[in-house]
Structure formats: structure tokens, C-alpha cells
Scaffold this motif. Structure first.
Motif, PDB file in Angstrom:
ATOM      1  N   ASN A   1       0.853  -1.182   0.000  1.00  0.00           N
ATOM      2  CA  ASN A   1       0.000   0.000   0.000  1.00  0.00           C
ATOM      3  C   ASN A   1       0.888   1.230   0.000  1.00  0.00           C
ATOM      4  O   ASN A   1       1.988   1.200   0.558  1.00  0.00           O
ATOM      5  CB  ASN A   1      -0.899   0.036   1.245  1.00  0.00           C
ATOM      6  N   TYR A   2       0.412   2.310  -0.620  1.00  0.00           N
ATOM      7  CA  TYR A   2       1.190   3.539  -0.722  1.00  0.00           C
ATOM      8  C   TYR A   2       0.338   4.754  -0.390  1.00  0.00           C
ATOM      9  O   TYR A   2      -0.865   4.782  -0.680  1.00  0.00           O
ATOM     10  CB  TYR A   2       1.743   3.713  -2.136  1.00  0.00           C
ATOM     11  N   GLY A   3       0.995   5.743   0.200  1.00  0.00           N
ATOM     12  CA  GLY A   3       0.340   7.016   0.384  1.00  0.00           C
ATOM     13  C   GLY A   3       0.153   7.700  -0.967  1.00  0.00           C
ATOM     14  O   GLY A   3       0.946   7.494  -1.888  1.00  0.00           O
ATOM     15  N   ASP A   4      -0.880   8.513  -1.072  1.00  0.00           N
ATOM     16  CA  ASP A   4      -1.201   9.131  -2.360  1.00  0.00           C
ATOM     17  C   ASP A   4      -0.048   9.972  -2.901  1.00  0.00           C
ATOM     18  O   ASP A   4       0.168  10.039  -4.114  1.00  0.00           O
ATOM     19  CB  ASP A   4      -2.456  10.001  -2.221  1.00  0.00           C
ATOM     20  N   SER A   5       0.699  10.611  -2.025  1.00  0.00           N
ATOM     21  CA  SER A   5       1.737  11.528  -2.478  1.00  0.00           C
ATOM     22  C   SER A   5       2.957  10.821  -3.069  1.00  0.00           C
ATOM     23  O   SER A   5       3.786  11.467  -3.711  1.00  0.00           O
ATOM     24  CB  SER A   5       2.179  12.425  -1.324  1.00  0.00           C
ATOM     25  N   VAL A   6       3.064   9.512  -2.876  1.00  0.00           N
ATOM     26  CA  VAL A   6       4.249   8.796  -3.364  1.00  0.00           C
ATOM     27  C   VAL A   6       3.916   7.723  -4.392  1.00  0.00           C
ATOM     28  O   VAL A   6       4.830   7.103  -4.949  1.00  0.00           O
ATOM     29  CB  VAL A   6       5.043   8.174  -2.199  1.00  0.00           C
ATOM     30  N   LYS A   7       2.635   7.499  -4.650  1.00  0.00           N
ATOM     31  CA  LYS A   7       2.248   6.463  -5.618  1.00  0.00           C
ATOM     32  C   LYS A   7       2.890   6.719  -6.968  1.00  0.00           C
ATOM     33  O   LYS A   7       2.876   7.840  -7.468  1.00  0.00           O
ATOM     34  CB  LYS A   7       0.728   6.425  -5.753  1.00  0.00           C
ATOM     35  N   GLY A   8       3.447   5.667  -7.535  1.00  0.00           N
ATOM     36  CA  GLY A   8       4.083   5.781  -8.841  1.00  0.00           C
ATOM     37  C   GLY A   8       5.524   6.240  -8.792  1.00  0.00           C
ATOM     38  O   GLY A   8       6.226   6.194  -9.804  1.00  0.00           O
ATOM     39  N   ARG A   9       5.977   6.691  -7.622  1.00  0.00           N
ATOM     40  CA  ARG A   9       7.369   7.163  -7.494  1.00  0.00           C
ATOM     41  C   ARG A   9       8.183   6.305  -6.533  1.00  0.00           C
ATOM     42  O   ARG A   9       9.382   6.132  -6.721  1.00  0.00           O
ATOM     43  CB  ARG A   9       7.395   8.615  -7.006  1.00  0.00           C
ATOM     44  N   PHE A  10       7.539   5.814  -5.487  1.00  0.00           N
ATOM     45  CA  PHE A  10       8.224   5.019  -4.467  1.00  0.00           C
ATOM     46  C   PHE A  10       7.803   3.549  -4.598  1.00  0.00           C
ATOM     47  O   PHE A  10       6.679   3.246  -5.024  1.00  0.00           O
ATOM     48  CB  PHE A  10       7.851   5.496  -3.076  1.00  0.00           C
ATOM     49  N   ALA A  11       8.699   2.660  -4.183  1.00  0.00           N
ATOM     50  CA  ALA A  11       8.389   1.232  -4.178  1.00  0.00           C
ATOM     51  C   ALA A  11       8.940   0.605  -2.908  1.00  0.00           C
ATOM     52  O   ALA A  11      10.114   0.818  -2.568  1.00  0.00           O
ATOM     53  CB  ALA A  11       8.979   0.556  -5.398  1.00  0.00           C
ATOM     54  N   ILE A  12       8.101  -0.147  -2.218  1.00  0.00           N
ATOM     55  CA  ILE A  12       8.512  -0.831  -0.991  1.00  0.00           C
ATOM     56  C   ILE A  12       8.766  -2.296  -1.320  1.00  0.00           C
ATOM     57  O   ILE A  12       8.079  -2.894  -2.152  1.00  0.00           O
ATOM     58  CB  ILE A  12       7.443  -0.682   0.119  1.00  0.00           C
ATOM     59  N   ASP A  13       9.755  -2.847  -0.645  1.00  0.00           N
ATOM     60  CA  ASP A  13      10.113  -4.247  -0.877  1.00  0.00           C
ATOM     61  C   ASP A  13      10.694  -4.813   0.413  1.00  0.00           C
ATOM     62  O   ASP A  13      11.010  -4.061   1.354  1.00  0.00           O
ATOM     63  CB  ASP A  13      11.142  -4.336  -2.006  1.00  0.00           C
ATOM     64  N   ARG A  14      10.828  -6.124   0.448  1.00  0.00           N
ATOM     65  CA  ARG A  14      11.429  -6.750   1.629  1.00  0.00           C
ATOM     66  C   ARG A  14      12.182  -8.004   1.199  1.00  0.00           C
ATOM     67  O   ARG A  14      11.796  -8.669   0.240  1.00  0.00           O
ATOM     68  CB  ARG A  14      10.363  -7.085   2.675  1.00  0.00           C
ATOM     69  N   ASP A  15      13.247  -8.290   1.927  1.00  0.00           N
ATOM     70  CA  ASP A  15      14.019  -9.514   1.741  1.00  0.00           C
ATOM     71  C   ASP A  15      14.011 -10.220   3.092  1.00  0.00           C
ATOM     72  O   ASP A  15      14.816  -9.892   3.978  1.00  0.00           O
ATOM     73  CB  ASP A  15      15.436  -9.190   1.283  1.00  0.00           C
ATOM     74  N   ASN A  16      13.100 -11.151   3.266  1.00  0.00           N
ATOM     75  CA  ASN A  16      12.950 -11.801   4.570  1.00  0.00           C
ATOM     76  C   ASN A  16      14.177 -12.625   4.937  1.00  0.00           C
ATOM     77  O   ASN A  16      14.475 -12.791   6.121  1.00  0.00           O
ATOM     78  CB  ASN A  16      11.702 -12.670   4.582  1.00  0.00           C
ATOM     79  N   ALA A  17      14.889 -13.129   3.960  1.00  0.00           N
ATOM     80  CA  ALA A  17      16.102 -13.896   4.251  1.00  0.00           C
ATOM     81  C   ALA A  17      17.174 -13.018   4.888  1.00  0.00           C
ATOM     82  O   ALA A  17      18.017 -13.508   5.639  1.00  0.00           O
ATOM     83  CB  ALA A  17      16.635 -14.540   2.986  1.00  0.00           C
ATOM     84  N   LYS A  18      17.127 -11.720   4.569  1.00  0.00           N
ATOM     85  CA  LYS A  18      18.098 -10.781   5.132  1.00  0.00           C
ATOM     86  C   LYS A  18      17.510  -9.958   6.267  1.00  0.00           C
ATOM     87  O   LYS A  18      18.174  -9.059   6.790  1.00  0.00           O
ATOM     88  CB  LYS A  18      18.615  -9.849   4.042  1.00  0.00           C
ATOM     89  N   ASN A  19      16.246 -10.227   6.628  1.00  0.00           N
ATOM     90  CA  ASN A  19      15.576  -9.440   7.676  1.00  0.00           C
ATOM     91  C   ASN A  19      15.651  -7.948   7.381  1.00  0.00           C
ATOM     92  O   ASN A  19      15.883  -7.125   8.283  1.00  0.00           O
ATOM     93  CB  ASN A  19      16.196  -9.719   9.055  1.00  0.00           C
ATOM     94  N   THR A  20      15.443  -7.583   6.153  1.00  0.00           N
ATOM     95  CA  THR A  20      15.607  -6.199   5.727  1.00  0.00           C
ATOM     96  C   THR A  20      14.463  -5.768   4.809  1.00  0.00           C
ATOM     97  O   THR A  20      14.040  -6.536   3.941  1.00  0.00           O
ATOM     98  CB  THR A  20      16.952  -6.004   5.005  1.00  0.00           C
ATOM     99  N   GLY A  21      14.008  -4.551   5.038  1.00  0.00           N
ATOM    100  CA  GLY A  21      13.032  -3.943   4.149  1.00  0.00           C
ATOM    101  C   GLY A  21      13.655  -2.764   3.437  1.00  0.00           C
ATOM    102  O   GLY A  21      14.673  -2.215   3.879  1.00  0.00           O
TER     103      GLY A  21
END
Length: 114
Positions: free
Chosen positions: A58-78
Motif C-alpha cells: 500500500n502507498y500514500g497518495d503523495s508517493v504512488k508511482g514514485r516510491f516502491a517498498i520491498d522486503r528480503d525476509n532472508a536478510k531481515n531487511t526492508g
């Protein structure tokens, strides 16, 4: 145990990109939603993005299309990939997670110059 540490902030010109990281300790990171929030001087903390354990985003309206969130659970990192940055994106960025969504990192400063 999910104490969080953000990194990757800095100074960037408008139109540029930054990639923030959120490192969690312990082995339960993959069980919890990860969120990114930001707080600019004199403003309330606002939601930026979140990703569930299954990868739903999910993204806030002000960042949609510009920001991307991801996670690597094997590295315990987002991660938060921030593209096409604007001066109004200037803020301290925090990650949030945990069993009650109650753990916050210490924040990392992002400054976008015009």
C-alpha cells in the motif's frame, strides 16, 4: 525481537533517487507488516508505504508511482526505493514493524534540494 535500524538517507537533488533500508534483528521479521512513515519539520508523521508478510503493498497518495517498498525476509531487511524525488519529500523517514506494529526505528534524514 524486531528492533529496527534505518539507513540510506542523504542529500539528493530534485528528480534523483535514494534507496532506504530497514534492518531488523531476530528471526521473526518475516511474520510482520513493514511500514515506512515520514515526518517533515512542523508536520505530523505521515504514512508512506507498507508491505505485508505476503507481499501486498500500500502507498500514500503523495508517493504512488514514485516510491516502491520491498522486503528480503532472508536478510531481515526492508527497503524503500524512492524515485523522482521532490523537495516536499524532505523529511525524516522511519520504518515500523513488530507483532503489534509497535516498533519504530530511529529514523534517517532525507533532504531533497530544488
Amino acid at each position: 525481537q524486531v528492533p529496527l535500524v534505518e539507513s540510506g538517507g542523504g542529500l539528493v537533488q530534485a528528480g534523483g533517487s535514494l534507496r532506504l533500508s530497514c534492518a531488523a534483528s531476530g528471526s521473526t521479521f518475516s511474520l510482520y507488516t513493514l511500514g515506512w512513515y515520514r515526518q517533515a519539520p512542523g508536520k505530523q508523521r505521515e504514512f508512506v508505504a507498507s508491505i505485508s508478510p505476503s507481499g501486498a503493498t500500500n502507498y500514500g497518495d503523495s508517493v504512488k508511482g514514485r516510491f516502491a517498498i520491498d522486503r528480503d525476509n532472508a536478510k531481515n531487511t526492508g527497503y524503500l526505493q524512492m524515485n523522482s524525488l521532490k523537495p516536499e519529500d524532505t523529511a525524516v523517514y522511519y520504518c515500523r514493524s513488530g507483532p503489534a506494529y509497535n516498533y519504530w526505528g530511529q529514523g534517517t534524514q532525507v533532504t531533497v534540494s530544488s
